[in-house]
Design an enzyme around this catalytic site. Structure first.
Site, PDB file in Angstrom:
ATOM      1  N   LYS A 162       0.034   2.462 -12.362  1.00  0.00           N
ATOM      2  CA  LYS A 162      -0.847   2.482 -11.181  1.00  0.00           C
ATOM      3  C   LYS A 162      -0.140   1.852  -9.976  1.00  0.00           C
ATOM      4  CE  LYS A 162      -4.115  -0.865 -10.483  1.00  0.00           C
ATOM      5  NZ  LYS A 162      -4.147  -1.472  -9.146  1.00  0.00           N
ATOM      6  N   ASN A 163       0.416   0.654 -10.163  1.00  0.00           N
ATOM      7  CA  ASN A 163       0.924  -0.070  -8.994  1.00  0.00           C
ATOM      8  C   ASN A 163       2.242   0.491  -8.466  1.00  0.00           C
ATOM      9  OD1 ASN A 163      -1.366  -1.574  -8.912  1.00  0.00           O
ATOM     10  ND2 ASN A 163      -0.493  -3.372  -9.940  1.00  0.00           N
ATOM     11  N   ARG A 199      -6.421  -1.583  -2.217  1.00  0.00           N
ATOM     12  CA  ARG A 199      -5.406  -2.433  -1.596  1.00  0.00           C
ATOM     13  C   ARG A 199      -4.240  -1.596  -1.054  1.00  0.00           C
ATOM     14  NH1 ARG A 199      -4.859  -7.489   0.472  1.00  0.00           N
ATOM     15  NH2 ARG A 199      -2.788  -8.320   0.136  1.00  0.00           N
ATOM     16  N   CYS A 253      -9.389  -5.397  -5.474  1.00  0.00           N
ATOM     17  CA  CYS A 253     -10.273  -6.236  -6.282  1.00  0.00           C
ATOM     18  C   CYS A 253     -10.521  -7.572  -5.591  1.00  0.00           C
ATOM     19  CB  CYS A 253      -9.636  -6.493  -7.653  1.00  0.00           C
ATOM     20  SG  CYS A 253      -9.713  -5.098  -8.754  1.00  0.00           S
ATOM     21  N   ARG A 273      -6.383 -12.753  -0.494  1.00  0.00           N
ATOM     22  CA  ARG A 273      -5.403 -11.679  -0.358  1.00  0.00           C
ATOM     23  C   ARG A 273      -5.055 -11.344   1.107  1.00  0.00           C
ATOM     24  NH1 ARG A 273      -6.528  -7.084  -4.793  1.00  0.00           N
ATOM     25  NH2 ARG A 273      -4.263  -7.029  -4.843  1.00  0.00           N
ATOM     26  N   PRO A 274      -4.573 -12.345   1.856  1.00  0.00           N
ATOM     27  CA  PRO A 274      -4.207 -12.069   3.252  1.00  0.00           C
ATOM     28  C   PRO A 274      -3.007 -11.124   3.341  1.00  0.00           C
ATOM     29  CG  PRO A 274      -3.466 -14.259   2.612  1.00  0.00           C
ATOM     30  CD  PRO A 274      -4.263 -13.718   1.457  1.00  0.00           C
ATOM     31  N   ILE A 275      -2.748 -10.600   4.557  1.00  0.00           N
ATOM     32  CA  ILE A 275      -1.598  -9.693   4.724  1.00  0.00           C
ATOM     33  C   ILE A 275      -0.605 -10.263   5.749  1.00  0.00           C
ATOM     34  CG2 ILE A 275      -2.949  -7.664   4.032  1.00  0.00           C
ATOM     35  CD1 ILE A 275      -2.940  -6.781   6.993  1.00  0.00           C
ATOM     36  N   ASP A 276      -0.647 -11.584   5.920  1.00  0.00           N
ATOM     37  CA  ASP A 276       0.201 -12.218   6.949  1.00  0.00           C
ATOM     38  C   ASP A 276       1.696 -11.954   6.753  1.00  0.00           C
ATOM     39  OD1 ASP A 276      -0.663 -14.039   4.705  1.00  0.00           O
ATOM     40  OD2 ASP A 276       1.008 -15.218   5.462  1.00  0.00           O
ATOM     41  N   GLN A 277       2.152 -11.866   5.508  1.00  0.00           N
ATOM     42  CA  GLN A 277       3.593 -11.662   5.270  1.00  0.00           C
ATOM     43  C   GLN A 277       4.024 -10.251   5.654  1.00  0.00           C
ATOM     44  OE1 GLN A 277       5.590 -14.401   4.307  1.00  0.00           O
ATOM     45  NE2 GLN A 277       3.614 -15.276   4.873  1.00  0.00           N
ATOM     46  N   ASP A 293      -1.864  -9.978 -13.853  1.00  0.00           N
ATOM     47  CA  ASP A 293      -2.732  -8.849 -14.237  1.00  0.00           C
ATOM     48  C   ASP A 293      -3.013  -8.813 -15.741  1.00  0.00           C
ATOM     49  OD1 ASP A 293      -2.703  -8.193 -11.585  1.00  0.00           O
ATOM     50  OD2 ASP A 293      -1.220  -6.591 -11.792  1.00  0.00           O
ATOM     51  N   ILE A 333      -1.454 -17.250  -9.085  1.00  0.00           N
ATOM     52  CA  ILE A 333      -1.334 -16.239  -8.022  1.00  0.00           C
ATOM     53  C   ILE A 333      -2.638 -16.083  -7.223  1.00  0.00           C
ATOM     54  CG2 ILE A 333      -0.653 -13.836  -7.488  1.00  0.00           C
ATOM     55  CD1 ILE A 333       1.606 -15.289  -8.958  1.00  0.00           C
ATOM     56  N   ARG A 353     -10.702   2.832 -12.166  1.00  0.00           N
ATOM     57  CA  ARG A 353      -9.736   2.871 -11.060  1.00  0.00           C
ATOM     58  C   ARG A 353      -8.321   2.711 -11.569  1.00  0.00           C
ATOM     59  NH1 ARG A 353     -10.304  -1.882  -7.476  1.00  0.00           N
ATOM     60  NH2 ARG A 353      -8.171  -1.219  -7.190  1.00  0.00           N
TER      61      ARG A 353
HETATM   62  N1  EPU Z   1      -0.164 -13.325  -0.288  1.00  0.00           N
HETATM   63  C1  EPU Z   1      -0.301 -13.972   0.916  1.00  0.00           C
HETATM   64  N2  EPU Z   1       0.073 -13.302   2.056  1.00  0.00           N
HETATM   65  C2  EPU Z   1       0.555 -12.040   2.021  1.00  0.00           C
HETATM   66  C3  EPU Z   1       0.685 -11.392   0.789  1.00  0.00           C
HETATM   67  C4  EPU Z   1       0.318 -12.056  -0.367  1.00  0.00           C
HETATM   68  O1  EPU Z   1      -0.754 -15.116   0.980  1.00  0.00           O
HETATM   69  O2  EPU Z   1       0.850 -11.501   3.095  1.00  0.00           O
HETATM   70  C5  EPU Z   1      -0.565 -14.008  -1.541  1.00  0.00           C
HETATM   71  C6  EPU Z   1      -1.773 -13.303  -2.168  1.00  0.00           C
HETATM   72  O3  EPU Z   1      -2.989 -13.777  -1.630  1.00  0.00           O
HETATM   73  C7  EPU Z   1      -1.601 -13.650  -3.615  1.00  0.00           C
HETATM   74  C8  EPU Z   1      -0.079 -13.685  -3.796  1.00  0.00           C
HETATM   75  O4  EPU Z   1       0.468 -13.873  -2.483  1.00  0.00           O
HETATM   76  O5  EPU Z   1      -2.119 -14.932  -3.841  1.00  0.00           O
HETATM   77  C9  EPU Z   1       0.540 -12.457  -4.426  1.00  0.00           C
HETATM   78  O6  EPU Z   1       0.128 -11.305  -3.741  1.00  0.00           O
HETATM   79  P1  EPU Z   1       0.967  -9.951  -3.752  1.00  0.00           P
HETATM   80  O7  EPU Z   1       1.160  -9.538  -2.341  1.00  0.00           O
HETATM   81  O8  EPU Z   1       2.164 -10.092  -4.613  1.00  0.00           O
HETATM   82  O9  EPU Z   1      -0.047  -8.957  -4.438  1.00  0.00           O
HETATM   83  P2  EPU Z   1      -0.438  -7.502  -3.985  1.00  0.00           P
HETATM   84  O10 EPU Z   1       0.756  -6.774  -3.501  1.00  0.00           O
HETATM   85  O11 EPU Z   1      -1.633  -7.570  -3.106  1.00  0.00           O
HETATM   86  C10 EPU Z   1       0.061  -6.375  -6.282  1.00  0.00           C
HETATM   87  C11 EPU Z   1      -0.758  -5.585  -7.267  1.00  0.00           C
HETATM   88  C12 EPU Z   1      -1.748  -6.511  -7.943  1.00  0.00           C
HETATM   89  C13 EPU Z   1      -0.971  -7.626  -8.638  1.00  0.00           C
HETATM   90  C14 EPU Z   1      -0.058  -8.353  -7.631  1.00  0.00           C
HETATM   91  C15 EPU Z   1       0.806  -9.405  -8.269  1.00  0.00           C
HETATM   92  C16 EPU Z   1      -0.847  -3.427  -6.198  1.00  0.00           C
HETATM   93  C17 EPU Z   1      -1.644  -2.391  -5.515  1.00  0.00           C
HETATM   94  N3  EPU Z   1      -1.474  -4.536  -6.547  1.00  0.00           N
HETATM   95  O12 EPU Z   1      -0.880  -6.899  -5.360  1.00  0.00           O
HETATM   96  O13 EPU Z   1      -2.412  -5.725  -8.920  1.00  0.00           O
HETATM   97  O14 EPU Z   1      -1.877  -8.563  -9.157  1.00  0.00           O
HETATM   98  O15 EPU Z   1       0.778  -7.398  -6.959  1.00  0.00           O
HETATM   99  O16 EPU Z   1       1.596  -8.854  -9.254  1.00  0.00           O
HETATM  100  O17 EPU Z   1       0.335  -3.240  -6.456  1.00  0.00           O
HETATM  101  C18 EPU Z   1      -4.139  -5.154 -10.374  1.00  0.00           C
HETATM  102  O18 EPU Z   1      -3.469  -4.160 -10.683  1.00  0.00           O
HETATM  103  O19 EPU Z   1      -5.175  -5.507 -11.010  1.00  0.00           O
HETATM  104  C19 EPU Z   1      -3.724  -5.955  -9.234  1.00  0.00           C
HETATM  105  C20 EPU Z   1      -4.516  -6.833  -8.613  1.00  0.00           C
END
Ligand code: EPU
Length: 417
Positions: free
Chosen positions: A22-23, A92, A116, A121-125, A304, A326, A396
């Site tokens: 999926k991811n 996401r 979820c 889950r901010p997007i600041d990075q 996960d 995480i 999903r």
């Molecule tokens: N984070 C920030 N700022 C950012 C980005 C992330 O603070 O700009 C924090 C997040 O809040 C979190 C941590 O960094 O605490 C890790 O977030 P990451 O960005 O790695 O996660 P993601 O890309 O949003 C993907 C998977 C998730 C999986 C994570 C970690 C997808 C679509 N989602 O999420 O999958 O948990 O990586 O491996 O690829 C799932 O499949 O159930 C799922 C949630």
């Protein structure tokens, strides 16, 4: 509304074939629009998150043809227009379109993505990466308008190894001028899958899978073929099912190295696992040992699989400790497990699981995707009937979960009510 009903206590024997990740797939599809030609992606999982992304592709005007596991995407006629909030908040991964559109057209308008509800889950990075490459980001409530006269390669240091920010920065950098270096990049196999896909189109990305990724921008990306890697979280979920109820349960079409952290934990518990080059066979073992688990980015223990492994920890002798590093809100499954007979205490980012305890079937709710997987696994082990509501979350992310488990002996069905 759909719900899943499970009669627990049956042994699982036979083979489960793992689908595409999926991811990975949810990143490859948005990445495809960076190509000026037609791309072919094989091994696409049949899950509803893919349908949501197809909706965005079609909204933008891409030509999409799906035949079984194969998807062909021709983006030559897409129009760069604002993606409405009701579509972007379905998942996401919708924000990967934000980066692909920005990378290709130097301008994008979109809304905060969904996903979820397991933390802020901010997007600041991701936004930091956009700005480093020269884009202006205007935030108005949930809406983002991002634009640049020219995107220029830069050094991007991520504050944490975020999967999403790593993929997004790659997507913006592949067609930017010059060299971008991502430091403290996430190392997940899905990122390698995305980088390979883009390199097949003609991109120049090196270092994916390590914490330093270097991208040299190119002017044009062409057509290509790629395959989605096997889903390591689906793999892990069924391996845990085997540890709970397996009698020579084979989990096939996998890359065992991608689930090393899980396999090693199971060995530490004393679970019986036979490893082959692309499969494992698991038989449930009595008297399994307690363990401590801490979630980390790849190659650490994946967040996960934190919720899916909790039912197994309820069967260990003694107090296991599970620490979630995480996400700040990924224990919503715990009250339901306790209702089913588990003895788990929550203390901020840690849970203490006192085992072994007998599990009994109850009416429970899937609050998110992996919480749902946890409750399915608990239901397979429990005495009596477990009924799970809100199963849209599970559908999903798990292709044909009912069929795959029924085929190996589970008594599980999907009811429409
Ligand atoms: N984070 C920030 N700022 C950012 C980005 C992330 O603070 O700009 C924090 C997040 O809040 C979190 C941590 O960094 O605490 C890790 O977030 P990451 O960005 O790695 O996660 P993601 O890309 O949003 C993907 C998977 C998730 C999986 C994570 C970690 C997808 C679509 N989602 O999420 O999958 O948990 O990586 O491996 O690829 C799932 O499949 O159930 C799922 C949630």
């Amino acid at each position: 509304m759909k719900r899943i009903k499970i009669e627990g206590g049956h042994k699982l024997t036979g083979s489960i074939k793992i689908s595409g990740a999926k991811n990975s797939a949810v990143a490859l599809i948005p990445a495809s629009i960076l190509s000026d030609g037609e791309v072919t992606i094989d091994n696409i999982p049949n899950i509803s998150d893919i349908d949501s992304l197809n909706e965005i592709l079609e909204y933008l005007g891409a030509k999409v043809a799906k035949d079984g596991l194969v998807m062909k995407i021709d983006s030559s006629s897409i129009v760069n227009k604002e993606i409405p909030e009701d579509i972007s908040k379905k998942l996401r991964a919708s924000y990967y379109f934000m980066s692909s559109l920005l990378g290709k057209y130097k301008k994008v308008e979109m809304y905060f993505p969904g996903g979820c509800s397991i933390g802020a889950r901010p997007i600041d990075q991701t936004l930091k990466g956009y700005r480093a490459l020269g884009a202006t980001v205007i935030e108005e409530g949930n809406k983002y308008t991002v634009f640049a006269d020219e995107l220029k390669g830069a050094e991007v240091y991520l504050d944490m190894p975020s999967v999403g920010a790593t993929v997004n920065t790659i997507l913006v950098a592949v067609r930017a001028k010059g060299v971008t270096t991502i430091e403290n990049a996430a190392k997940e196999p899905e990122i390698v899958n995305v980088a390979t896909f883009l390199n097949n189109m003609g991109a120049k990305i090196v270092g994916a899978g390590t914490s330093t990724i270097k991208i040299t921008g190119v002017d044009h990306l062409g057509g290509c073929y790629t395959e989605v890697i096997p889903d390591r979280i689906e793999t892990g979920t069924y391996i845990i099912a085997g540890a709970l109820c397996g009698d020579k349960l084979r989990v096939e079409n996998i890359i065992p190295e991608h689930v090393d952290a899980l396999i090693n934990k199971l060995k530490e518990m004393g679970v019986s696992i036979k490893e082959e080059s692309d499969a494992v066979e698991i038989t449930a073992t009595d008297n399994i040992k307690r363990v401590n688990i801490k979630t980390l980015g790849y190659p650490g223990f994946p967040t996960d699989l934190q919720q899916p492994i909790t039912p197994l920890l309820t069967q260990c002798n003694g107090k296991s400790i599970l620490e979630e590093t995480i996400y700040e809100n990924r224990f919503q499954n715990v009250p339901y497990l306790n209702d089913m007979g588990a003895n788990i205490e929550i203390d901020q980012r840690k849970i203490y699981i006192n085992g072994p305890t007998k599990l009994v079937g109850k009416e429970v709710t899937a609050t998110d995707l992996r919480a749902g997987a946890c409750l399915v696994l608990a239901g397979l082990k429990a005495d009596g009937i477990t009924t799970i509501d809100n199963v849209e979350h599970i559908l999903r992310g798990y292709e044909n979960i009912i069929g795959k488990l029924s085929n190996v002996g589970a008594k599980i069905e999907l009811d429409e009510i």
